[in-house]
Design a protein around this motif. Structure first.
Motif, mmCIF file in Angstrom:
data_model
loop_
_atom_site.group_PDB
_atom_site.id
_atom_site.type_symbol
_atom_site.label_atom_id
_atom_site.label_comp_id
_atom_site.label_asym_id
_atom_site.label_seq_id
_atom_site.Cartn_x
_atom_site.Cartn_y
_atom_site.Cartn_z
ATOM 1 N N ILE A 122 0.866 -1.181 0.000
ATOM 2 C CA ILE A 122 0.000 0.000 0.000
ATOM 3 C C ILE A 122 0.902 1.229 0.000
ATOM 4 C CG2 ILE A 122 -1.619 1.349 1.430
ATOM 5 C CD1 ILE A 122 -3.016 -1.024 0.254
ATOM 6 N N GLY A 123 0.510 2.250 -0.744
ATOM 7 C CA GLY A 123 1.247 3.505 -0.755
ATOM 8 C C GLY A 123 2.332 3.550 -1.824
ATOM 9 N N TYR A 124 3.293 4.408 -1.590
ATOM 10 C CA TYR A 124 4.346 4.703 -2.562
ATOM 11 C C TYR A 124 5.368 3.580 -2.648
ATOM 12 C CZ TYR A 124 8.259 7.246 -4.717
ATOM 13 O OH TYR A 124 9.297 7.646 -5.526
ATOM 14 N N PHE A 125 5.721 3.210 -3.871
ATOM 15 C CA PHE A 125 6.842 2.312 -4.136
ATOM 16 C C PHE A 125 7.693 3.009 -5.189
ATOM 17 C CE2 PHE A 125 8.931 -1.110 -6.540
ATOM 18 C CZ PHE A 125 9.655 -1.685 -5.503
ATOM 19 N N GLY A 126 8.883 3.423 -4.799
ATOM 20 C CA GLY A 126 9.743 4.220 -5.661
ATOM 21 C C GLY A 126 10.288 3.477 -6.864
ATOM 22 N N PRO A 127 10.895 4.229 -7.770
ATOM 23 C CA PRO A 127 11.483 3.635 -8.965
ATOM 24 C C PRO A 127 12.487 2.536 -8.627
ATOM 25 C CG PRO A 127 11.413 6.013 -9.186
ATOM 26 C CD PRO A 127 11.013 5.696 -7.772
ATOM 27 N N ARG A 128 12.416 1.462 -9.388
ATOM 28 C CA ARG A 128 13.386 0.374 -9.279
ATOM 29 C C ARG A 128 13.477 -0.315 -10.642
ATOM 30 N NH1 ARG A 128 12.449 -4.454 -5.159
ATOM 31 N NH2 ARG A 128 11.281 -5.236 -6.933
ATOM 32 N N PRO A 129 13.941 0.448 -11.653
ATOM 33 C CA PRO A 129 14.037 -0.155 -12.982
ATOM 34 C C PRO A 129 15.088 -1.258 -12.988
ATOM 35 C CG PRO A 129 15.138 1.966 -12.962
ATOM 36 C CD PRO A 129 14.451 1.820 -11.628
ATOM 37 N N PRO A 130 14.908 -2.272 -13.815
ATOM 38 C CA PRO A 130 15.908 -3.344 -13.870
ATOM 39 C C PRO A 130 17.271 -2.796 -14.290
ATOM 40 C CG PRO A 130 13.921 -3.942 -15.087
ATOM 41 C CD PRO A 130 13.797 -2.493 -14.732
ATOM 42 N N PRO A 131 18.353 -3.243 -13.666
ATOM 43 C CA PRO A 131 19.691 -2.815 -14.098
ATOM 44 C C PRO A 131 19.897 -3.137 -15.580
ATOM 45 C CG PRO A 131 19.832 -3.968 -12.002
ATOM 46 C CD PRO A 131 18.418 -4.143 -12.505
ATOM 47 N N GLY A 132 20.467 -2.173 -16.297
ATOM 48 C CA GLY A 132 20.729 -2.366 -17.709
ATOM 49 C C GLY A 132 19.545 -2.099 -18.613
ATOM 50 N N HIS A 133 18.409 -1.694 -18.052
ATOM 51 C CA HIS A 133 17.206 -1.455 -18.845
ATOM 52 C C HIS A 133 17.106 -0.013 -19.320
ATOM 53 C CE1 HIS A 133 12.821 -1.704 -19.871
ATOM 54 N NE2 HIS A 133 13.239 -2.879 -20.286
ATOM 55 N N GLY A 134 18.051 0.820 -18.897
ATOM 56 C CA GLY A 134 18.065 2.215 -19.337
ATOM 57 C C GLY A 134 17.203 3.117 -18.472
ATOM 58 N N VAL A 135 17.008 4.313 -18.973
ATOM 59 C CA VAL A 135 16.250 5.341 -18.255
ATOM 60 C C VAL A 135 14.756 5.030 -18.336
ATOM 61 C CG1 VAL A 135 15.641 7.793 -18.199
ATOM 62 C CG2 VAL A 135 17.999 7.097 -18.702
ATOM 63 N N HIS A 136 14.088 5.088 -17.185
ATOM 64 C CA HIS A 136 12.635 4.935 -17.134
ATOM 65 C C HIS A 136 12.005 6.294 -16.844
ATOM 66 C CE1 HIS A 136 11.876 0.382 -16.663
ATOM 67 N NE2 HIS A 136 13.019 0.570 -17.304
ATOM 68 N N HIS A 137 10.807 6.480 -17.349
ATOM 69 C CA HIS A 137 10.050 7.725 -17.169
ATOM 70 C C HIS A 137 8.873 7.453 -16.233
ATOM 71 C CE1 HIS A 137 12.296 8.134 -20.895
ATOM 72 N NE2 HIS A 137 12.288 9.440 -20.648
ATOM 73 N N TYR A 138 8.806 8.214 -15.168
ATOM 74 C CA TYR A 138 7.768 8.036 -14.150
ATOM 75 C C TYR A 138 6.782 9.192 -14.271
ATOM 76 C CZ TYR A 138 10.949 4.512 -12.761
ATOM 77 O OH TYR A 138 11.757 3.399 -12.804
#
Length: 183
Positions: A122-138
Motif C-alpha cells: 500500500i502507498g508509494y513504491f519508488g522507482p526500481r528499474p531493472p539494471p541495464g534497462h536504461g532510463v525509465h520515465h515516471y
C-alpha cells in the motif's frame, strides 16, 4: 511449449491518456525532488530510502479532492507499472510532504486513501528499474476531482480510472526519470 515474451516496454497507455477533464485545465504539478534534467533524487527510489517525493500543485477552483497516480510505462511488462495510487486528498490542499507513511488511510492528509501498488504494498513504491534497462520515465499524474471517491485501498486501477472519467475537472502529468546504478 513456446515461452511468452515480455515486451521491452509496456506500450500501453498511462491513465492520463484515458481521461478527458471537463473543466479548464490549469492544473500544474511540480516537485523539488528532481534535478533540472528531471532525474529523481536517489532517496525516492526503491534502491535507496523509498521515500515519496514532495509534491506541489496549483489549486483548481471547485475541486473537492485530488488524486495522484504514478505509473512507469517503460516497465518490461504488458501494462505500465503502478508505483502509487492516492486519492481523496482534500480539495483545499496544494501539496504533499516528502515521506508519507505507507498506510491505507492518511489522517494527516485529511483522510486521503492510498491504494495498492504493483509491488504488492500500500502507498508509494519508488522507482526500481531493472539494471541495464536504461532510463525509465515516471508519470506523476494528478487529477482535480469534482467529488471525493467512495473507494477503499484495494480498489483496482481500472475502477479508479472509470470514476476519474466522470469526476476529473483538470489534470497534469509531471514526468521524472530514473535509471538503475551501473546501467
Amino acid at each position: 511449449m513456446p515461452h511468452a515474451q515480455t515486451p521491452d516496454h509496456s506500450g500501453a497507455a498511462i491513465t492520463l491518456g484515458k481521461i478527458q477533464p471537463f473543466g479548464p485545465n490549469d492544473l500544474v504539478l511540480t516537485t523539488t525532488a528532481a534535478d533540472p534534467d528531471g532525474r529523481l533524487a536517489d532517496r525516492h527510489s526503491a534502491y535507496h530510502d523509498n521515500r515519496s517525493p514532495p509534491l506541489v500543485w496549483t489549486p483548481v477552483e471547485g475541486a473537492a479532492a485530488y488524486a495522484i497516480i504514478v505509473e512507469d510505462p517503460d516497465a518490461p511488462r504488458d501494462l505500465p507499472f503502478i508505483h502509487w495510487l492516492i486519492w481523496n486528498i482534500p480539495g483545499e490542499a496544494t501539496s504533499l510532504p516528502e515521506g508519507l507513511p505507507n498506510d491505507a488511510s492518511l489522517g494527516l492528509i485529511g483522510g486521503a486513501t492510498q491504494g495498492r501498488n504493483d509491488n504488492g504494498g500500500i502507498g508509494y513504491f519508488g522507482p526500481r528499474p531493472p539494471p541495464g534497462h536504461g532510463v525509465h520515465h515516471y508519470h506523476f499524474q494528478i487529477f482535480a476531482l469534482a467529488e471525493r471517491l467512495p473507494f477503499g485501498p484495494e480498489t483496482p486501477l481500472a475502477e479508479l480510472v472509470s470514476a476519474l472519467k466522470g469526476e476529473a475537472l483538470a489534470s497534469d502529468d509531471l514526468i521524472v526519470t530514473y535509471e538503475a546504478a551501473g546501467a
